[in-house]
Each structure stands twice: as structure tokens, then as C-alpha cells.
Design an enzyme around this catalytic site. Structure first.
Site, PDB file in Angstrom:
ATOM      1  N   CYS A   1       0.828  -1.213   0.000  1.00  0.00           N
ATOM      2  CA  CYS A   1       0.000   0.000   0.000  1.00  0.00           C
ATOM      3  C   CYS A   1       0.864   1.266   0.000  1.00  0.00           C
ATOM      4  CB  CYS A   1      -1.005  -0.036   1.151  1.00  0.00           C
ATOM      5  SG  CYS A   1      -2.416   1.093   0.880  1.00  0.00           S
TER       6      CYS A   1
ATOM      7  N   HIS B   1      -4.551  -4.793  -0.541  1.00  0.00           N
ATOM      8  CA  HIS B   1      -4.441  -5.462   0.761  1.00  0.00           C
ATOM      9  C   HIS B   1      -4.869  -6.917   0.687  1.00  0.00           C
ATOM     10  CE1 HIS B   1      -3.283  -2.025   3.219  1.00  0.00           C
ATOM     11  NE2 HIS B   1      -4.136  -1.300   2.521  1.00  0.00           N
TER      12      HIS B   1
ATOM     13  N   GLU C   1      -3.582  -9.192   2.209  1.00  0.00           N
ATOM     14  CA  GLU C   1      -3.403  -9.782   3.541  1.00  0.00           C
ATOM     15  C   GLU C   1      -4.593  -9.577   4.465  1.00  0.00           C
ATOM     16  OE1 GLU C   1      -2.440  -5.502   4.394  1.00  0.00           O
ATOM     17  OE2 GLU C   1      -2.294  -6.863   2.676  1.00  0.00           O
TER      18      GLU C   1
END
EC number: 2.3.1.31
Length: 317
Positions: free
Chosen positions: A142, A235, A237
């Protein structure tokens, strides 16, 4: 092989309940294996949640991973208990003479600021330069990915008129890439950011390759072989409810696109990206294993394929 983390890290019981094999330090010492040393520079406000998300992915491969949690040297975390930071995190100044097979740098909620106005920007620039001499492969996420593109390639970030927020379909532009091994043609990936980098700004001749992108939110994953880095602007994750938590935390503004079933925030979201998250981090760890020197002290002096045994399955066979 499992991931090695401190025995009393809050992530441990969560990961064990999910079936992730977590190794105790005493067990790790008995194995005659050099674990892959992975550092995590955690810039997110909720550090405990972020370290759990990333430990989950790093610990899901057949290789033993030793995770070191790192913080900026002079920046004081305001949203994580001081005793947690003192117990589990090392300042970057303390690890800068060490070497790592892999190093992850997370995002941070500072996208609205010019890079040079971020308080720890000078130190982050030193960290990025340090990865070129002390880290075999880096993975930025990010805002950190935007920062790395700016630092290494002069790529600007552009503020968005509205937050890019939701679960977006992406295109697999490089199915032959070792980092996308096993990926479908159209993975869904969570997006939550107020800024973007644009494909048109990527310099010709930089060697940067866009691996994943979205028609709605632009570049998602870039391979940067000249700097031995992957740059992920979104993202993958995230937990199942991460976008929901952001939505309710921020006072229920615009709904995250494509996330709640029927766009109904009362209905629990479905995780449609978990498999690709594990694939991406597993492929990254596999590439590190194949190419990192067996002697960790040799990191920074080249990239010899000391462990070139093919994919993890062959290596673990």
C-alpha cells in the site's frame, strides 16, 4: 515447516486455532535447518492485527520462517500498547547491521501527506536503501509500495477524489510470473486507499512489470527486479472483516464496493481472496528460498541461486 515467532506473541493462539503450525523457539533450535529470516517493518496503527495477518501468510509454506518485528527507530506508536512494542519489536537502528532473506514493509495512513512531510520519511528512505545491501527480497504494501516507487523510480502518487474502497476484480497480466503461480485469471483483492500510482507514470526502461491490475483501481502488483522487490498497492493480507471494520469505524460512509452480499452491511462478507493471498506469499517465499545464499552473510553481495531446487514441492520432497 512452521513459522517461528515469540512464544507469547498475541498472534500465536489465533494462528494455532486456525491450524497454522507455529514453532516454539525451543523446538526450532533442535532442527538443523537455517530458517528464512523475514523482517516485518510494521507501520500500521493496529500493529497486533497486522502482524497476525502477515504471520498467517508467512507461516503457511513448507519452509521454516523466523519472523522479526521491526519498528521505526524514533516514531512512537500511539495505537499499540507500549509494553507490546517493547516486548516484541526491535527498532530498525538495532537491526540495520543484520541481514534478512525477506523484508516486508506495510502501509500507513499517511497518504494525504506529501512523502517528504511524513515524520519518519528520512529514516524510511534509509531503510529502502538498506534493503539493497542487507535484504535479499522485499515486499512493500500500500503506502509503502507508493513510497518505494517514488524513492527508487521517481513515480508520483496521486490523491483520489474518493477513497478506493472495496473488493475489486483484478486482471492477471503475467500468468508466467513465478509470483503468480496458481493464480486465476481474475482474482478479487481488497482495496482501501486514498491515493494511487498510474501506469502512465511508470518510467520506460525501469524494468518494472505490472503483474496485476484493475480496470477500476489501476495497478495492483508490480515486480521490480532491479531492486529485488514486489510492490503491492492493495491489501491481499486483509482478514475477512477488515473492510467491514473500516466501514463501521469511519461512520458508515460509502459502502465498500463488491464486498457485502447484496450490498447489505447487515450480511456477513465472504472471503474471496484468501487463496490468492496464500499463493502470493507462498510464491514469494519460494522464490526467496530458491535464490537466497545459504550463507546469510553473503546477502548483499549478489544473488546466487544457492538453493535452486525448483518450487517448494521439490525442495520439500
Amino acid at each position: 515447516m512452521p513459522i517461528k515467532i515469540p512464544d507469547d506473541l498475541p498472534a500465536r493462539p489465533i494462528l494455532e486455532q486456525e491450524g497454522v503450525v507455529v514453532m516454539r523457539r525451543t523446538d526450532a533450535v533442535r532442527q538443523d535447518i537455517r530458517p528464512l529470516r523475514i523482517g516485518l517493518l510494521n507501520l500500521m496503527p493496529n500493529k497486533i492485527s497486522t502482524e497476525t495477518q502477515l504471520a498467517r501468510l508467512l507461516g503457511a509454506t513448507p519452509l521454516q520462517v523466523e519472523l522479526t518485528l521491526v519498528r521505526m527507530t524514533d516514531h512512537v506508536a500511539r495505537h499499540t500498547p507500549a509494553d507490546h512494542m517493547a516486548a516484541f519489536y526491535r527498532p530498525w537502528a538495532e537491526v540495520r547491521d543484520e541481514r534478512f532473506d525477506g523484508f516486508v514493509i506495510t502501509g500507513a495512513p499517511v497518504e494525504h501527506l506529501p512523502f517528504e512531510e511524513v515524520g519518519y520519511w528520512p529514516e524510511l528512505c534509509r531503510v529502502l536503501d538498506w534493503t539493497q545491501t542487507h535484504v535479499h527480497s522485499s515486499f512493500t504494501i500500500c503506502w509503502a509500495a507508493q513510497a518505494a516507487l517514488h524513492h527508487f523510480h521517481g513515480v508520483p502518487k496521486h490523491l483520489l477524489p474518493a477513497k478506493a474502497f472495496g473488493l475489486f476484480r483484478h486482471r492477471n497480466l503475467a500468468p508466467a510470473s513465478p509470483y503468480l503461480r496458481g493464480f486465476s485469471d481474475d482474482p478479487h483483492i481488497p482495496v482501501s486507499r486514498w491515493a494511487e500510482i498510474r501506469q502512465a507514470d511508470i518510467p520506460a526502461g525501469s524494468g518494472l512489470e505490472t503483474l496485476l491490475d484493475s480496470a477500476e483501481t489501476g495497478p495492483c502488483l508490480l515486480d521490480d527486479p532491479a531492486h529485488r522487490s514486489l510492490h503491492m498497492f492493495n491489501h491481499v493480507e486483509y482478514d475477512t472483516r477488515s473492510l467491514a471494520d473500516e466501514y463501521f469505524r469511519d461512520g458508515q460512509g460509502p459502502l465498500p464496493a463488491g464486498y457485502f452480499p447484496g450490498d447489505d452491511p447487515a450480511r456477513p462478507p465472504e472471503n474471496r481472496w484468501r487463496g490468492h493471498a496464500h499463493l502470493l506469499f507462498g510464491n514469494w517465499i519460494n522464490e526467496i528460498y530458491r535464490t537466497t545464499p545459504f550463507d546469510i552473510a553473503a546477502i548483499g553481495g549478489g544473488r546466487p541461486p544457492a538453493n535452486d531446487a525448483g518450487p517448494i514441492e521439490a525442495a520439500a520432497g
